[in-house]
Write a protein that holds these residues in place. Structure first.
Motif, PDB file in Angstrom:
ATOM      1  N   THR A 175      49.303  23.128  51.467  1.00 56.90           N
ATOM      2  CA  THR A 175      48.463  22.626  49.796  1.00 56.90           C
ATOM      3  C   THR A 175      48.390  23.208  49.859  1.00 56.90           C
ATOM      4  OG1 THR A 175      46.146  21.842  50.994  1.00 56.90           O
ATOM      5  CG2 THR A 175      47.763  20.392  50.696  1.00 56.90           C
ATOM      6  N   THR A 177      46.202  25.724  47.191  1.00 53.27           N
ATOM      7  CA  THR A 177      44.286  26.401  46.896  1.00 53.27           C
ATOM      8  C   THR A 177      44.196  26.866  45.818  1.00 53.27           C
ATOM      9  OG1 THR A 177      43.203  28.526  47.455  1.00 53.27           O
ATOM     10  CG2 THR A 177      45.418  28.694  48.558  1.00 53.27           C
ATOM     11  N   ARG A 178      43.274  26.857  45.438  1.00 59.17           N
ATOM     12  CA  ARG A 178      42.193  26.985  44.401  1.00 59.17           C
ATOM     13  C   ARG A 178      42.146  28.222  44.011  1.00 59.17           C
ATOM     14  NH1 ARG A 178      37.287  26.114  42.492  1.00 59.17           N
ATOM     15  NH2 ARG A 178      36.519  25.335  45.174  1.00 59.17           N
ATOM     16  N   MET A 179      42.522  29.442  45.252  1.00 58.62           N
ATOM     17  CA  MET A 179      41.878  30.822  44.833  1.00 58.62           C
ATOM     18  C   MET A 179      43.121  31.118  44.220  1.00 58.62           C
ATOM     19  SD  MET A 179      38.833  31.237  46.509  1.00 58.62           S
ATOM     20  CE  MET A 179      37.883  30.589  47.256  1.00 58.62           C
ATOM     21  N   SER A 278      45.110  33.882  50.499  1.00 61.55           N
ATOM     22  CA  SER A 278      44.271  32.613  50.934  1.00 61.55           C
ATOM     23  C   SER A 278      45.693  31.347  50.902  1.00 61.55           C
ATOM     24  CB  SER A 278      43.827  32.111  49.187  1.00 61.55           C
ATOM     25  OG  SER A 278      42.869  32.958  49.311  1.00 61.55           O
ATOM     26  N   ASN A 280      45.378  26.971  52.282  1.00 60.46           N
ATOM     27  CA  ASN A 280      45.349  25.545  52.696  1.00 60.46           C
ATOM     28  C   ASN A 280      45.399  24.779  53.730  1.00 60.46           C
ATOM     29  OD1 ASN A 280      43.281  23.770  53.081  1.00 60.46           O
ATOM     30  ND2 ASN A 280      42.361  24.031  51.428  1.00 60.46           N
ATOM     31  N   ARG A 348      32.813  28.471  50.673  1.00 63.28           N
ATOM     32  CA  ARG A 348      33.894  28.734  49.622  1.00 63.28           C
ATOM     33  C   ARG A 348      32.948  28.775  47.878  1.00 63.28           C
ATOM     34  NH1 ARG A 348      38.141  25.654  49.587  1.00 63.28           N
ATOM     35  NH2 ARG A 348      37.205  24.325  50.687  1.00 63.28           N
ATOM     36  N   ASP A 352      33.518  31.358  45.462  1.00 65.28           N
ATOM     37  CA  ASP A 352      33.963  31.119  43.505  1.00 65.28           C
ATOM     38  C   ASP A 352      32.453  31.285  42.690  1.00 65.28           C
ATOM     39  OD1 ASP A 352      35.747  29.377  44.521  1.00 65.28           O
ATOM     40  OD2 ASP A 352      34.288  27.598  44.113  1.00 65.28           O
TER      41      ASP A 352
END
Ligand code: FAD
Length: 409
Positions: A175, A177-179, A278, A280, A348, A352
């Motif tokens: 999925t 990753t927000r990174m 990075s 996920n 995390r 962030d």
């Protein structure tokens, strides 16, 4: 052909695979580890956190690690221009180890997998896993270097393939990753820190003088060498392979602390580049398998949490798997996925806020109370699952209000 039937098949012989193998052997299960490469092999990820020592101990690997003579480590030192902040991990909120090592991973990973083999794990180097059939009796397709392929039948499969991410790719589990997509360039140097200097005992994290989202690591190793690298958004390293050395040299030159410690010291290997690390997945488990370490989720290297999360995942997965193999009903979501992600989520929140600069304000704030320093120190030492620490129980809210307090002063 070399069919094999085992209790547990493990993909990858890095730290998570090795520790899982040893823990399963201690419980009396048969274990087959399939590793694509031959050890010793290079890996990045050289600075350990004290929390990882508990799992090395549990897997009967600690004595071998201690005897290998790696660089002792007791904390982290942060610099940004003239500002400095040192955290000593022995002075921390959580119980447990306060010291650890900075390791050449080729040697460290080799020691761990040898210890697993000594405890009875069957380890096959040069054997790559290419396909899986999931389910109650999972099967792996394996190829050796001579091109022979064979099938492994297991009661369960652990994917410890790190950035290889074998099952996430084969089963399309990935999925977004927000990174943001970051990258690193790095090498080893002969450094200017004398043997025995206390500065060797801490990882040095330096913030770029002009860009707070760009940072460097300097990780002193044994034998007068250091690992040095820089992390930034991928576009920052938009240079060809042959220009990488000049780029890293230039970056070192503009950071006063590293410039002083490294200067023009020779690079001991070609400058390497790694990006897009990075990652996920939706779930860390499925029918007949679970994902360990980097094969599951990887955030970011800034707090050196990778190996610690990898070993914690091995410990938690094996605790769950032992019960399943005994015939008990287990709930991989409640027993493995969620508990592991609690600590990842702690990191995390810290990661962030590192990149927004808020955590840097907190770290460099000169008037932090000893109690809060010890709570922050515990997370930096890897105790990201200790819910008695308010910065673990509620990291987002706690860090936000601490940042407000540091700004107001
Ligand atoms: P790995 O150590 O990656 O092992 C996976 C193994 O699986 C490999 O040996 C590979 O050959 C094998 N494999 C892959 N595909 C297959 C296949 N198809 N069949 C068979 N075998 C296969 N972590 C820290 O703790 N401290 C740090 O200071 C740190 N710094 C980092 C800096 C950077 C720039 C990056 C990107 C990461 C850093 N990390 C750090 C993270 C660390 O590298 C990883 O978290 C750690 O190596 C994960 O261990 P693992 O056991 O999950 O996987």
């Amino acid at each position: 052909s070399q069919h094999a039937a085992v209790d547990v098949a493990i993909i990858g012989a890095g730290p998570s695979g090795a520790v899982a193998a040893a823990l399963l052997r201690k419980a009396g299960h048969s274990v087959l580890v399939l590793e694509r490469q031959h050890f010793p092999r290079f890996s990045i990820g050289e600075s350990l956190l004290p929390q990882s020592m508990a799992y090395l101990e549990e897997a009967d690997m600690l004595q071998a690690v201690v005897e290998a003579g790696f660089q002792y480590k007791n904390g982290a030192h942060f610099v940004h221009g003239g500002k400095t902040a040192s955290y000593d991990f022995r002075d921390k909120h959580s119980k447990g180890w306060g010291t650890t090592y900075q390791v050449e991973r080729a040697k460290f990973d080799d020691i761990l997998i040898r210890r697993a083999a000594e405890q009875g794990a069957d380890v096959r180097f040069g054997h790559a896993v290419n396909a899986i059939q999931t389910g109650e009796a999972p099967q792996l397709e394996v190829a050796d270097e001579a091109g022979n392929t064979y099938t492994v039948r297991a009661r369960f499969v652990l994917d410890a393939s790190g950035f290889g991410r074998v099952l996430p790719r084969l089963l399309e589990l990935e999925t977004p990753t927000r990174m943001p997509t970051r990258a690193a360039i790095f090498t080893h140097v002969r450094d200017g820190l004398p043997a025995g200097s206390t500065d060797r005992n801490k990882i040095c994290i330096a913030v770029h003088p002009e860009r707070r989202d760009v940072w460097y690591w300097m990780i002193p190793l044994a034998d007068g060498r250091s690992s040095v690298g820089c992390v930034a958004e991928a576009s920052f390293f938009d240079v060809t392979e042959t220009e990488r050395e000049a780029k890293l040299r230039e970056l070192i030159r503009v950071e006063p602390t590293l410039c002083e410690l490294i200067g023009d010291a020779p690079f001991l290997m070609p400058v390497r580049h790694i990006g897009g690390y990075s990652a996920n997945v939706e779930r860390l488990y499925g029918p007949g398998y679970a994902l360990l370490g980097n094969a599951g989720e990887f955030l970011d290297p800034v707090f050196s949490s990778g190996v610690t999360i990898a070993l914690r995942s091995a410990h938690l997965a094996v605790e769950t798997l032992k019960r399943q193999l005994r015939g008990e009903a287990v709930d991989w979501l409640a027993d493995y996925d969620r508990p592991l992600r609690r600590g990842i989520d702690t990191f995390r929140a810290f990661v962030d806020r590192w990149y927004t600069g808020e955590l840097q304000d907190i770290i460099f704030y000169p008037h932090q109370t000893p109690t809060i320093r010890r709570m922050i120190s515990a997370v930096l030492a890897g105790y990201a699952w200790d819910e008695t620490n308010p910065y673990v129980a509620d990291p987002v809210r706690r860090l936000n209000s601490l940042h407000e307090a540091c700004k107001a002063m």
